[in-house]
Design an enzyme around this catalytic site. Sequence first.
Site, PDB file in Angstrom:
ATOM      1  N   ASP A  36      17.581  16.543 -15.453  1.00 25.32           N
ATOM      2  CA  ASP A  36      18.703  15.724 -14.973  1.00 25.32           C
ATOM      3  C   ASP A  36      18.358  14.948 -13.703  1.00 25.32           C
ATOM      4  OD1 ASP A  36      18.567  17.902 -13.375  1.00 25.32           O
ATOM      5  OD2 ASP A  36      20.697  18.429 -13.485  1.00 25.32           O
ATOM      6  N   HIS A 243      -7.007   0.402 -11.404  1.00 19.47           N
ATOM      7  CA  HIS A 243      -5.625   0.883 -11.251  1.00 19.47           C
ATOM      8  C   HIS A 243      -5.568   2.347 -10.834  1.00 19.47           C
ATOM      9  CE1 HIS A 243      -3.908  -2.577 -13.899  1.00 19.47           C
ATOM     10  NE2 HIS A 243      -4.136  -2.940 -12.654  1.00 19.47           N
ATOM     11  N   ASP A 260      -5.026  -0.202  -1.606  1.00 13.61           N
ATOM     12  CA  ASP A 260      -4.224  -1.349  -2.053  1.00 13.61           C
ATOM     13  C   ASP A 260      -2.782  -0.864  -2.019  1.00 13.61           C
ATOM     14  OD1 ASP A 260      -2.839  -3.306  -3.437  1.00 13.61           O
ATOM     15  OD2 ASP A 260      -4.352  -3.517  -5.021  1.00 13.61           O
ATOM     16  N   HIS A 354     -11.430  -9.385 -12.443  1.00 18.91           N
ATOM     17  CA  HIS A 354     -10.015  -9.760 -12.398  1.00 18.91           C
ATOM     18  C   HIS A 354      -9.853 -11.127 -11.751  1.00 18.91           C
ATOM     19  CE1 HIS A 354      -9.665  -8.716  -8.100  1.00 18.91           C
ATOM     20  NE2 HIS A 354     -10.267  -7.572  -8.344  1.00 18.91           N
ATOM     21  N   GLU A 408      -7.210 -12.170  -3.513  1.00 17.83           N
ATOM     22  CA  GLU A 408      -7.748 -10.821  -3.564  1.00 17.83           C
ATOM     23  C   GLU A 408      -9.053 -10.686  -4.345  1.00 17.83           C
ATOM     24  OE1 GLU A 408      -5.507  -8.074  -6.108  1.00 17.83           O
ATOM     25  OE2 GLU A 408      -3.908  -9.557  -6.233  1.00 17.83           O
ATOM     26  N   TYR A 412     -17.026  -4.666  -7.785  1.00 18.84           N
ATOM     27  CA  TYR A 412     -16.962  -3.266  -8.226  1.00 18.84           C
ATOM     28  C   TYR A 412     -18.275  -2.952  -8.937  1.00 18.84           C
ATOM     29  CZ  TYR A 412     -12.257  -4.911  -7.466  1.00 18.84           C
ATOM     30  OH  TYR A 412     -11.158  -5.517  -6.913  1.00 18.84           O
ATOM     31  N   ARG A 429     -12.360  -4.505  -2.367  1.00 21.70           N
ATOM     32  CA  ARG A 429     -11.417  -5.610  -2.582  1.00 21.70           C
ATOM     33  C   ARG A 429     -10.774  -5.913  -1.242  1.00 21.70           C
ATOM     34  NH1 ARG A 429      -8.994  -3.821  -6.564  1.00 21.70           N
ATOM     35  NH2 ARG A 429      -7.077  -2.870  -5.788  1.00 21.70           N
ATOM     36  N   GLU A 431      -7.464  -8.113   0.094  1.00 23.14           N
ATOM     37  CA  GLU A 431      -6.294  -8.816  -0.446  1.00 23.14           C
ATOM     38  C   GLU A 431      -5.322  -9.178   0.666  1.00 23.14           C
ATOM     39  OE1 GLU A 431      -3.893  -6.491  -3.187  1.00 23.14           O
ATOM     40  OE2 GLU A 431      -2.994  -8.321  -3.977  1.00 23.14           O
TER      41      GLU A 431
END
Length: 461
Positions: A36, A243, A260, A354, A408, A412, A429, A431
């Site tokens: 719940d 990710h 990040d 990316h 960004e 890698y 990275r 950004e």
Amino acid sequence: MSNSIYAQRRSRVAASLGRDGIAVIPTAPEQPRNRDSDFLYRHDSYFYYLTGFDEPNATLVITGDGSSTLFCAPKDLEREIWDGYRLGPEAAPAALGVNTAHSTAELDARMPKLLENRDAVWYPFAIHEGLEGRVAGWLAAVRARVRYGALCPEQQRDLCAVLDEMRLVKDAHEQDIMRRAGQISARGHIRAMKLSALMLRDGRDVREYHLDAELLHEFRMGGSEYPAYSSIVAAGANACVLHYRAGATPVRDGELVLIDAGCELEGYASDITRTFPANGRFSGPQRALYELVLASQEAAIAVTRAGARFTDPHDATVKVLAQGMLDLGLLDANQVGNVQDVIEKRAYFQFYMHRTGHWLGMDVHDCGSYVEPSQVGEVSERKDPLSGELIKNRPSRILRPGMVLTIEPGIYVRPAPNVPDRFHNIGIRIEDDAIVGDTGCELVSRGVPVRPDEIEALMRG
Ligand code: GLY
Ligand code: MN
Ligand code: MN
């Protein structure tokens, strides 16, 4: 924000509907987490953009003549004792500036009447589960009355197209919030960097979640409601997982940490990445790759201004990264050719897979077309050099003042036989968040240092 801003936005939507159009914009539902317990509630961005109202169980209706009706949760003392205060439909017109308000329980009964004699019904397509079916039910109820002379809307239209264009250019109030969000997030990054060096100096067991806790502390202390997305705190090789979330991996002396993370403030996201040495000192190979990524980011920033295309920063980044990969020996010129070949064959993709940015706003990957609307008909075809797939291209969006995007770039390096050992498992990275201006862009996330010497100085202190 003052109510007049939301009223102005509703008027702009009304003007796009045509005189006999009607728009329906629900907010987001609550999401169950387990048994719940619900996930922390987050309103729908389109709904909030038009109301400034953050309660669940609400729907806004706008008609082409400019009038607005809110359906919201009714006052209920017992529920309010358990779940908290509700504005209620009686207070909503004065509080929110809508013309009329009713209980959400009346939505299905009232919508057919509101839809009668309209030519088109607009709503956000493919966002609210079950909405299409609900609209169909309302339309069926209108159709049942056509023999009495009622007209039933003949068109259903996607409201996202209208709202996305509006949200893409941020007004002065939105820019102010995004500046403040950037400042809070920057402080979170500084705090995490400092803690990493401090704990390692003290010989303590540092974990990714310790640094995550610092981010959250600074976000909440700064008045932010919550992180704008799941923070990535990636130690060592985890930085090569795009990710990755903040986990329990030890933060080791000699490795890099990629964070990040950005806070959400008053409904607006920030999105910052910094990569820093866990102990506060870059090694030679780490610094070499870091400086390359930074140079590629600077090249992208230099071309970000009104009149440029959305893809210009990406193209500038790729040029610098491709040359640097050859210079540093990540790519072997004997195998991949010169910088032009690296770009054309997308050989850089092994280490940079990316895009260099995205729109930023109420959603971290914000809405807005990446194609220039005045040129949607100009389609060209090209073959993807890696997959061989035929790709249809349309001219990229022309940047305008007030658009906000991230810049960004990254590198890698997963271990592979063709890659020098000294670079293995390094993921970097950088950004920043940029508001487009007439002659350049304003970086609202630079409250946290980005130059390697400045990062080292900060972490020594
Ligand atoms: N944090 C998600 C992104 O950088 O796109
Ligand atoms: Mn981003
Ligand atoms: Mn990010």
